[in-house]
Each structure stands twice: as structure tokens, then as C-alpha cells.
Enzyme design. Structure first.
Site, PDB file in Angstrom:
ATOM      1  N   ASP A  58      49.878 -15.289  26.612  1.00  0.00           N
ATOM      2  CA  ASP A  58      48.550 -15.388  27.216  1.00  0.00           C
ATOM      3  C   ASP A  58      48.211 -16.840  27.528  1.00  0.00           C
ATOM      4  O   ASP A  58      47.826 -17.610  26.647  1.00  0.00           O
ATOM      5  CB  ASP A  58      47.506 -14.804  26.256  1.00  0.00           C
ATOM      6  CG  ASP A  58      46.130 -14.695  26.884  1.00  0.00           C
ATOM      7  OD1 ASP A  58      45.963 -15.102  28.050  1.00  0.00           O
ATOM      8  OD2 ASP A  58      45.203 -14.201  26.205  1.00  0.00           O
ATOM      9  N   ASP A 265      46.327 -16.459  34.664  1.00  0.00           N
ATOM     10  CA  ASP A 265      46.129 -15.889  33.324  1.00  0.00           C
ATOM     11  C   ASP A 265      47.158 -14.802  33.052  1.00  0.00           C
ATOM     12  O   ASP A 265      46.992 -13.659  33.475  1.00  0.00           O
ATOM     13  CB  ASP A 265      44.707 -15.320  33.214  1.00  0.00           C
ATOM     14  CG  ASP A 265      44.430 -14.722  31.839  1.00  0.00           C
ATOM     15  OD1 ASP A 265      45.197 -15.006  30.892  1.00  0.00           O
ATOM     16  OD2 ASP A 265      43.458 -13.967  31.721  1.00  0.00           O
TER      17      ASP A 265
END
Length: 407
Positions: A58, A265
Site C-alpha cells: 500500500d 495508490d
């Protein structure tokens, strides 16, 4: 819950030990996919003796964390995860006075919350897609190579004992937590560099259309054959942003000439556009499609736009036959990101093609995993620059020359 490694992955984890690793950088295999798993993840080991965990990579999160039992008891609100929940002993808690606690709260933008226990550094984090996690900061041996204490380092990470999913309910998931690769000072890469496990504060990931891929940590990325680099947006200290961009569908501008900030992201499975921009894009895309494609509802992605054709979609190759428009984000200075149909569509179990670009209420664009498939994406924190290049993500490159595409 499984007590160890699932049999299908055991051999791959053994191969991970053979991937190119030096004193200054490492390459790790990725598992998972956009659909149906919804995560790309690495296998790591935590503790002594080492225990296995799967962590979702992440780049939108500064904190590495695992779901865990709180205060030696049961988890307050946890998902059903692949491995037994982590348990933090009293001596593994990071004290509130520790500098790492201050760094954590600076990263999440909230004041320190030490709670009733003076030796506990509590936190609460909100993720871009709407979920959240509460827990306490702990430290333990973290083995970036699974099932081994080789290259292990004592890392501060989150013990998350209360999860709130965007759906509002706890779920069965295929990961035990998150590998925080963001820009903050508490993220895994920053800590590894401080501990001299790696030499460079850099990340590169390559997500395969077929599932899996690879993650590069700590390598000097400046020599990769990218013709253009985008500087990291200076006003975005927590997220990776190459700046503002305009959206195009083939030669047609969507949303006019006003650019919108873009965030890269890997923690988001899909790509998200501001509501107004998404509303303008959908009818333009619809107008380009063949009449043989019909809009349908698909239980895999309820509420999202899906199409069917007389024969079912079975692969990415089928998408290319029916969907022709190429989207692109133009960042200026000749830096663009082309988005072919396979980077904005998924093929579901029902054999439909579903639009993987969703609308949200924020004013920025989130580029998620679906759009970054088939790209080597580079986050060069040392030089404050971002780059991407078309690459074969099915196997790690043995050398830099193995990646031959360009922006």
C-alpha cells in the site's frame, strides 16, 4: 484459519529466497490480483520464532500493520484473515514517549493519543477508500524474506485490533494486514533504510494482468530506461502524487482543461475519479461501444457499470476485441500515462466486462491497481520523483536491460 503457508504458495515462497537480494536492495514476489482477490500482497515473517503473514502492499499508507489481539485478549473487531492473529506481548509495545510514536502521529495528522495505559502508543488511521483501523504501535523482528530470520530487522508497526471496512461489515479477506510503503517517516522502507538494511529509500512495483508480479525495495531506480520522470508534488507530504493531470479518451478531452491532482495508490484496487469527471466520462465511453454490448447488473460489482456480449468475456484478450478507446492522463511536460481497456476493465466470474473506474466525492483522482497493471511504477523518494514504464510483470528482471519499454 490456516496455521501456515497455503500449499499452492509454499513453492513460490521457497523461490522467493532465490530472488536477487543484495545488502542494499531486494526483489520480492507478489501474489493476488485485481479480481477476484482485490489485493496484491507479499509474504513476510514476524516475530521470534518467525510466523507467516500476508500483507497488502500500500503506497497510500505510511503504517505497516497486522490484525491482532488487543491486550492479550480477543480482537475487538477483526476480519477473518489467512493466519492466526498476531499477539503483542507487553515488552513489544512502543511507549508513548518513543520518537516513533511522535512520527506515527505526525504522519497520520493527529495528536498523540496515549490512552489509559501510559506505555501504549495508540493510533487511528483512515484509508482513502473509506476503511479505518485502530490499534497500538508495537515493535518486533520483521523478516522481509518469509520463513527466515535472514535480513530481519526490529521494525515498529501497528497492532490493529479494531477494523472498520468501507462496506460497514467485517469480512473474510486474503491478507493479514498492510505493508505501508507511503512517504511518511514510519513506513517500512524508511525504517529499513535507517537500519541500513537497504541503501535507497525507493520502491518499484510491477502488477501483472495474470495476477502476481514483483516488488523492488531499496534499489537505485534512476538508471531504469524511463525517458520522463514526474516530480513528486511538493504539497502532498503523505501520498505519492505526480501532480495534476487532464483526462482524455482517445483525442477527446474529458472535464475540460482544468487539471486534477492524481494520487498513485497501490492500496486501492480500483481507480476513482471525482463525481463530476466520472459523470462526463461514462457517456462518452458508452458512445464508442458496439451495439452488441449490453449494460447489465453483475453481483460481483453491484452498482457498477458492466456490459455483456452474446458470448462471455473470458480474458483480457477478449476485452481488446470489444473495447477500443484508450484513456490517458496528461501531466504536462510530455509526461503521460496511457490507459488501454485492460487497465480500466475487469472480466468477472459471470463473463461480463465491468468498468473498474469508480466515482467518489473527493476532488482528486486515485490511480489504483487496475490502472497500474502492466507497468513498472517507480517511487524514488531520494530524488523526489515518480516514473512508470510498460514492462513484463510476470517475472522479475534479471537486469535493468530486461525492461525495454518506455513511458
Amino acid at each position: 484459519m490456516a496455521a501456515g503457508w497455503p500449499p499452492a504458495i509454499s513453492l513460490l515462497l521457497l523461490l522467493a529466497l532465490l530472488l536477487p537480494v543484495t545488502a542494499s536492495s531486494m526483489v520480492l514476489p507478489l501474489f493476488g490480483n485485481v479480481y477476484p482477490v482485490g489485493h496484491f500482497y507479499v509474504a513476510v515473517g514476524i516475530g521470534e520464532p518467525v510466523k507467516p503473514y500476508f500483507l497488502h502492499i500500500d503506497t497510500g499508507s505510511n503504517l505497516t500493520w497486522v490484525e491482532c489481539h488487543a491486550d492479550g485478549g480477543s480482537c475487538n473487531k477483526c476480519n477473518t484473515v489467512p493466519h492466526p492473529l498476531y499477539r503483542a506481548t507487553q515488552n513489544k509495545r512502543v511507549p508513548c514517549a518513543d520518537a516513533r510514536c511522535a512520527s506515527l502521529h505526525q504522519d497520520v495528522g493527529k495528536p498523540k493519543n496515549c490512552g489509559a495505559a501510559p506505555q501504549t502508543c495508540n493510533y487511528e488511521i483512515q484509508f482513502l477508500e473509506g476503511s479505518s483501523s485502530r490499534g497500538m504501535l508495537v515493535h518486533d523482528k520483521f523478516s522481509i524474506l518469509p520463513k527466515s530470520n535472514a535480513h530481519a530487522a526490529d521494525i515498529a508497526f501497528g497492532c490493529g485490533y479494531e477494523q472498520v471496512e468501507a462496506s460497514g461489515r467485517n469480512e473474510k479477506v486474503q491478507v493479514d494486514g498492510v505493508l505501508g510503503l507511503g512517504r511518511g517517516s514510519i513506513d517500512l522502507v524508511s525504517q529499513l533504510k535507517q537500519l541500513k538494511v537497504i541503501a535507497k529509500n525507493t520502491i518499484g512495483h510491477c502488477l501483472s494482468y495474470k495476477g502476481g508480479g514483483f516488488l523492488i525495495i531499496g534499489k537505485d531506480m534512476s538508471t531504469f530506461p524511463l525517458k520522463k520522470w514526474a516530480p513528486m508534488a511538493p504539497g502532498q507530504p503523505r501520498y505519492y502524487s505526480p501532480g495534476r493531470a487532464t483526462l482524455h479518451l482517445d483525442a477527446r478531452s474529458i472535464g475540460g482543461a482544468d487539471p486534477v491532482e492524481v494520487i498513485l495508490d497501490s492500496g486501492s484496487t480500483y481507480t476513482y475519479l471525482p463525481n463530476a469527471l466520472h459523470k462526463q466520462l461514462v457517456p462518452v465511453l458508452q458512445a464508442t461501444l458496439r451495439k452488441s454490448l449490453q449494460v447489465v447488473k453483475d453481483p460481483s460489482l453491484p452498482g457498477e457499470l458492466c456490459w455483456k456480449r452474446p458470448e462471455k468475456f473470458r480474458s483480457v484478450d477478449d476485452l481488446k476485441k470489444e473495447f477500443k478507446p484508450v484513456m490517458s492522463f496528461n501531466f504536462g511536460n510530455e509526461v503521460t500515462m496511457a490507459i488501454p481497456p485492460e487497465n480500466y476493465l475487469v472480466v468477472t466470474k459471470q463473463g461480463n466486462a465491468c468498468f473498474g473506474i469508480f466515482a467518489h466525492n473527493a476532488k482528486y483522482i486515485i490511480l489504483g491497481d487496475i490502472t497500474m497493471q502492466g507497468l513498472l511504477v517507480i517511487y524514488d523518494n531520494d530524488r523526489k520523483q515518480l516514473g512508470w514504464v510498460r514492462a513484463d510483470c510476470n517475472k522479475p528482471p534479471k537486469s535493468i536491460s530486461a525492461i525495454t519499454s518506455r513511458i
